[in-house]
Design a protein around this motif. Structure first.
Motif, PDB file in Angstrom:
ATOM      1  N   ASP A  10      37.114  47.103  37.595  1.00 17.86           N
ATOM      2  CA  ASP A  10      36.859  46.612  38.958  1.00 17.86           C
ATOM      3  C   ASP A  10      37.994  45.791  39.531  1.00 17.86           C
ATOM      4  OD1 ASP A  10      36.192  44.785  36.978  1.00 17.86           O
ATOM      5  OD2 ASP A  10      34.579  43.862  38.110  1.00 17.86           O
ATOM      6  N   GLU A  46      49.307  42.156  41.197  1.00 18.83           N
ATOM      7  CA  GLU A  46      50.559  42.463  40.520  1.00 18.83           C
ATOM      8  C   GLU A  46      50.574  43.927  40.126  1.00 18.83           C
ATOM      9  OE1 GLU A  46      49.336  39.873  36.697  1.00 18.83           O
ATOM     10  OE2 GLU A  46      51.206  40.915  36.345  1.00 18.83           O
ATOM     11  N   TYR A  57      46.986  45.737  40.024  1.00 22.72           N
ATOM     12  CA  TYR A  57      45.869  44.789  40.004  1.00 22.72           C
ATOM     13  C   TYR A  57      45.596  44.332  41.435  1.00 22.72           C
ATOM     14  CZ  TYR A  57      46.235  44.083  34.906  1.00 22.72           C
ATOM     15  OH  TYR A  57      46.246  44.241  33.548  1.00 22.72           O
ATOM     16  N   PHE A 134      53.654  46.143  25.879  1.00 20.18           N
ATOM     17  CA  PHE A 134      52.949  45.937  24.625  1.00 20.18           C
ATOM     18  C   PHE A 134      53.069  44.461  24.280  1.00 20.18           C
ATOM     19  CE2 PHE A 134      55.375  45.764  20.541  1.00 20.18           C
ATOM     20  CZ  PHE A 134      54.347  45.414  19.678  1.00 20.18           C
TER      21      PHE A 134
ATOM     22  N   PRO B  20      48.981  34.780  35.412  1.00 22.05           N
ATOM     23  CA  PRO B  20      49.102  36.068  36.113  1.00 22.05           C
ATOM     24  C   PRO B  20      50.523  36.310  36.599  1.00 22.05           C
ATOM     25  CG  PRO B  20      48.082  34.442  37.553  1.00 22.05           C
ATOM     26  CD  PRO B  20      48.257  33.773  36.212  1.00 22.05           C
ATOM     27  N   GLU B  23      52.705  40.643  33.699  1.00 21.33           N
ATOM     28  CA  GLU B  23      52.372  41.782  32.822  1.00 21.33           C
ATOM     29  C   GLU B  23      53.501  42.805  32.798  1.00 21.33           C
ATOM     30  OE1 GLU B  23      48.492  43.232  32.441  1.00 21.33           O
ATOM     31  OE2 GLU B  23      47.707  41.196  32.355  1.00 21.33           O
ATOM     32  N   PRO B  28      50.842  38.967  28.692  1.00 20.60           N
ATOM     33  CA  PRO B  28      49.466  39.144  29.173  1.00 20.60           C
ATOM     34  C   PRO B  28      48.941  37.920  29.915  1.00 20.60           C
ATOM     35  CG  PRO B  28      49.426  38.626  26.848  1.00 20.60           C
ATOM     36  CD  PRO B  28      50.891  38.721  27.244  1.00 20.60           C
ATOM     37  N   GLY B 235      49.759  51.007  31.428  1.00 17.84           N
ATOM     38  CA  GLY B 235      49.233  49.653  31.562  1.00 17.84           C
ATOM     39  C   GLY B 235      47.787  49.547  31.105  1.00 17.84           C
ATOM     40  N   VAL B 236      47.465  48.428  30.464  1.00 16.10           N
ATOM     41  CA  VAL B 236      46.133  48.200  29.908  1.00 16.10           C
ATOM     42  C   VAL B 236      45.624  46.840  30.387  1.00 16.10           C
ATOM     43  CG1 VAL B 236      44.808  47.964  27.777  1.00 16.10           C
ATOM     44  CG2 VAL B 236      46.772  49.482  27.821  1.00 16.10           C
ATOM     45  N   PRO B 237      44.559  46.800  31.189  1.00 15.10           N
ATOM     46  CA  PRO B 237      44.048  45.500  31.622  1.00 15.10           C
ATOM     47  C   PRO B 237      43.048  44.914  30.637  1.00 15.10           C
ATOM     48  CG  PRO B 237      42.828  47.224  32.717  1.00 15.10           C
ATOM     49  CD  PRO B 237      43.824  47.910  31.788  1.00 15.10           C
ATOM     50  N   PRO B 238      42.711  43.616  30.779  1.00 11.54           N
ATOM     51  CA  PRO B 238      41.645  43.046  29.958  1.00 11.54           C
ATOM     52  C   PRO B 238      40.356  43.832  30.197  1.00 11.54           C
ATOM     53  CG  PRO B 238      42.708  41.335  31.294  1.00 11.54           C
ATOM     54  CD  PRO B 238      43.252  42.639  31.750  1.00 11.54           C
ATOM     55  N   HIS B 256      45.504  40.474  25.361  1.00 14.39           N
ATOM     56  CA  HIS B 256      45.706  41.917  25.136  1.00 14.39           C
ATOM     57  C   HIS B 256      47.171  42.315  25.221  1.00 14.39           C
ATOM     58  CE1 HIS B 256      46.509  42.991  29.449  1.00 14.39           C
ATOM     59  NE2 HIS B 256      46.020  41.783  29.595  1.00 14.39           N
ATOM     60  N   GLN B 257      47.530  43.403  24.499  1.00 13.70           N
ATOM     61  CA  GLN B 257      48.852  43.972  24.739  1.00 13.70           C
ATOM     62  C   GLN B 257      48.839  44.580  26.139  1.00 13.70           C
ATOM     63  OE1 GLN B 257      48.765  46.667  21.231  1.00 13.70           O
ATOM     64  NE2 GLN B 257      48.900  48.294  22.740  1.00 13.70           N
ATOM     65  N   THR B 258      49.977  44.493  26.837  1.00  7.17           N
ATOM     66  CA  THR B 258      49.989  44.874  28.259  1.00  7.17           C
ATOM     67  C   THR B 258      50.051  46.384  28.470  1.00  7.17           C
ATOM     68  OG1 THR B 258      52.379  44.658  28.290  1.00  7.17           O
ATOM     69  CG2 THR B 258      51.088  42.720  28.960  1.00  7.17           C
ATOM     70  N   THR B 259      50.534  47.121  27.462  1.00  6.19           N
ATOM     71  CA  THR B 259      50.553  48.581  27.569  1.00  6.19           C
ATOM     72  C   THR B 259      50.016  49.147  26.265  1.00  6.19           C
ATOM     73  OG1 THR B 259      52.795  48.758  26.668  1.00  6.19           O
ATOM     74  CG2 THR B 259      52.600  48.577  29.064  1.00  6.19           C
ATOM     75  N   VAL B 267      36.385  50.615  31.183  1.00  2.00           N
ATOM     76  CA  VAL B 267      36.856  49.234  31.301  1.00  2.00           C
ATOM     77  C   VAL B 267      35.644  48.339  31.549  1.00  2.00           C
ATOM     78  CG1 VAL B 267      38.374  47.641  32.513  1.00  2.00           C
ATOM     79  CG2 VAL B 267      39.040  50.044  32.274  1.00  2.00           C
ATOM     80  N   ILE B 269      33.479  45.425  32.886  1.00  2.32           N
ATOM     81  CA  ILE B 269      33.635  44.799  34.204  1.00  2.32           C
ATOM     82  C   ILE B 269      33.829  43.288  34.057  1.00  2.32           C
ATOM     83  CG2 ILE B 269      32.170  46.647  35.123  1.00  2.32           C
ATOM     84  CD1 ILE B 269      30.053  44.561  35.774  1.00  2.32           C
ATOM     85  N   MET B 270      34.529  42.706  35.026  1.00  2.82           N
ATOM     86  CA  MET B 270      34.846  41.275  34.976  1.00  2.82           C
ATOM     87  C   MET B 270      33.596  40.414  34.830  1.00  2.82           C
ATOM     88  SD  MET B 270      37.996  40.626  34.993  1.00  2.82           S
ATOM     89  CE  MET B 270      38.322  39.002  35.656  1.00  2.82           C
ATOM     90  N   ALA B 271      32.521  40.801  35.531  1.00  5.76           N
ATOM     91  CA  ALA B 271      31.314  39.984  35.506  1.00  5.76           C
ATOM     92  C   ALA B 271      30.706  39.910  34.104  1.00  5.76           C
ATOM     93  CB  ALA B 271      30.287  40.535  36.498  1.00  5.76           C
TER      94      ALA B 271
END
Lengths: 232, 316
Positions: A10, A46, A57, A134, B20, B23, B28, B235-238, B256-259, B267, B269-271
């Motif tokens: 999301d 970003e 993002y 990574f 923030p 990334e 991260p 790219g890999v988000p939280p 987390h690793q960023t990629t 994924v 959800i943030m909530a």
């Protein structure tokens, strides 16, 4: 089919430009990242450029997925022929072999080369930064000579020193931090690849060009004395 | 003004809302795993939402107050005590000079948050005080607390004892479940999985393995079938759930690793990330329920809206 825009949970979306490691596909990734940097839409947080996709993002409190997708579609139309800023070119000193590159013998043997050939071929190339990722400051480079392609280690090392230069398949890369890692190590640079006091914190960004300059162990030590003081 | 660390606990780190913007350099977000609990704790002691506090994992530290201070503990129930007497969580508490903060033992959840009025003022790194353990930077010298450390506290104004006893509205105190169902948006690489792979993932219960940490939660359960073992790293988000070739899902968390190069089936959800953050490695089980992006985004708006509405009333 490409480019395609997919939701990533999301708070992000990804724009995929292809399914190959390819300079033209990567150029499109950078062009979109650059377009969004020049004209960010409200709620953009970003972007993370990688080989063949851009992770974007955004703040779902400012815009929902449908609107984010529309914003990206618009930016894609704008950036088709956008001229990218001139890439930075950086010469990176590397001490090859020995304690700095414990796998150089394996890379040479695997490819039927001498260690001197490995150094000559690796330092003779010009590389493009495909992405950092990574781990902090890890640089993924494209442009390795096929004669140097070597598979990863069967078992990763628990700790690879920061600055190590490695090979994995057709990729070469630099470890920004001391982390576990499975790349074949052929050398090490004394140049800090991560400086948390600087903005940006890495000397290289996606799209930049790299050449490697062989240095001796003595020069490596001198570099560290003169330059390493400020690094973390 | 400082808190002296007599005992660091099992794993206690300084965290704020993360780092923030970096990334693309491989750095991260980090920050509090249960960011809601940290924000509530900060608000209870009158701090801005992004002030740094302590993330306390499983077994709490022992801290001595060199000056009077106002603290609040939220998140996991680790039996918060002052001078050996149990104190309420989710409430601002006045601590006298020389008093000792400690924790009696874990009852529920994984991570507690301690905020102190003025915030923990370690030097920020790239705009954040969050500790990133794998990189050994941020927080207190990039590491967990240990005996002998001194945590510098920022300046506070006003009469602290008067500000004790603040509580959040009940709807901001989460009702936990040891076996939560967390919502996840399918994709972005759900097309790398056959229908039975998605059915397994969204229809099974997974155990949170003991090796799970701030970088990622490793799960164990029915293996998820996939069509492809790898994708080109991207790219890999939280919250991203990667599925390696053994089919056992791996959920990316704050550090987390960023990629990454494994296909991402969904994924979280943030909530629902805070609830996942409170799952106990080696103990909790988790299920996933598929939701649309729009549903996830409305859930996020609702959660953040409720939090910020309360934060605003407290700030006035």
């Amino acid at each position: 089919m490409f480019p395609r825009i997919l939701p990533v949970g999301d708070t992000a979306l990804v724009v995929e430009f292809g399914e190959r490691i390819d300079p033209e596909i990567h150029r499109q990734v950078l062009a979109l990242a650059y377009a969004l940097e020049r004209e960010p839409f409200p709620g953009l947080r970003e972007t993370v450029p990688t080989y063949r996709s851009l992770l974007v993002y955004y703040d779902p409190r400012q815009l929902l997925w449908d609107e984010a997708r529309r914003q990206i579609s618009g930016a894609l139309e704008q950036c088709a022929d956008i001229p990218l800023p001139e890439p930075k070119e950086l010469e990176i000193p590397v001490a090859y072999g020995g304690e700095f590159g414990p796998d150089i013998g394996f890379v040479a043997a695997h490819n039927g080369l001498s260690e001197a050939d490995v150094v000559r071929l690796h330092a003779g190339g010009t590389y493009t930064v495909y992405m950092l990722g990574f781990a902090p400051g890890f640089v993924y480079l494209g442009g390795l000579a096929e004669a140097l392609a070597t598979p990863r280690l069967p078992t990763p090392r628990p700790s690879v020193p920061a600055g190590s230069v490695g090979i994995a398949g057709l990729q070469t890369g630099i470890y920004g931090l001391s982390t576990p890692g499975g790349w074949q190590l052929i050398g090490r640079t004394p140049m800090p690849m991560l400086d948390l006091q600087r903005q940006p914190p890495t000397p290289l960004g996606p799209g930049d060009r790299v050449r490697f300059i062989p240095i001796s162990a003595q020069e490596f030590a001198a570099w560290q004395r003169s330059d390493g003081a400020g690094s973390p | 003004m400082a808190l002296e660390v007599l005992d660091g606990g099992w794993l206690t780190t300084v965290q704020d809302l993360g780092r923030p913007g970096y990334e693309r350099y491989g750095i991260p977000l980090s920050g509090a795993m249960d960011f809601l609990a940290l924000r509530v704790a900060n608000c209870l002691v009158g701090n801005p939402p992004g002030a740094a506090g302590l993330e306390i994992t499983l077994a709490g530290p022992t801290l001595a107050a060199t000056e009077p201070c106002l603290v609040a503990v939220t998140g996991a129930d680790l039996a918060f005590q002052v001078d050996g007497r149990e104190m309420p969580m989710w409430m601002s508490v006045f601590v006298r000079r020389g008093s000792v903060i400690s924790f009696g033992g874990r009852r529920r959840g994984c991570r507690a948050y301690l905020a102190v009025a003025g915030g923990i003022e370690v030097p920020p790194v790239l705009g954040s005080r969050s500790t990133y353990l794998p990189g050994r930077f941020g927080g207190l010298d990039g590491r967990a607390l240990r005996p002998g450390d001194r945590l510098p506290i920022g300046p506070v104004s006003g009469h602290l004892p008067e500000r004790a006893g603040r509580k959040p509205p009940p709807h901001l105190i989460p009702a936990w479940d040891d076996c939560p169902t967390v919502r996840a948006v399918p994709g972005p690489q759900d097309d790398h999985f056959p229908p039975e792979g998605l059915e397994t993932f969204f229809g099974s219960e997974y155990r949170v393995l003991p090796i799970s940490d701030r970088m990622g939660y490793r799960l164990e359960g029915p293996p998820v079938a996939s069509r492809r073992a790898e994708v080109i790293s991207d790219g890999v988000p939280p919250g991203a759930v990667q599925v390696p070739p053994d089919g056992q899902p791996l959920v990316m968390m704050a550090d987390h690793q960023t990629t990454g190069g494994y296909p991402k089936i969904a994924v979280v959800i943030m909530a629902d990330l805070p609830r996942l953050a409170q799952c106990v490695p080696g103990e909790s089980r988790v299920r996933f329920r598929a939701v649309s992006v729009t549903e996830a985004q409305y859930a996020y708006r609702e959660m953040m809206g409720a939090l910020e509405q309360w934060e605003r009333t407290r700030a006035e």
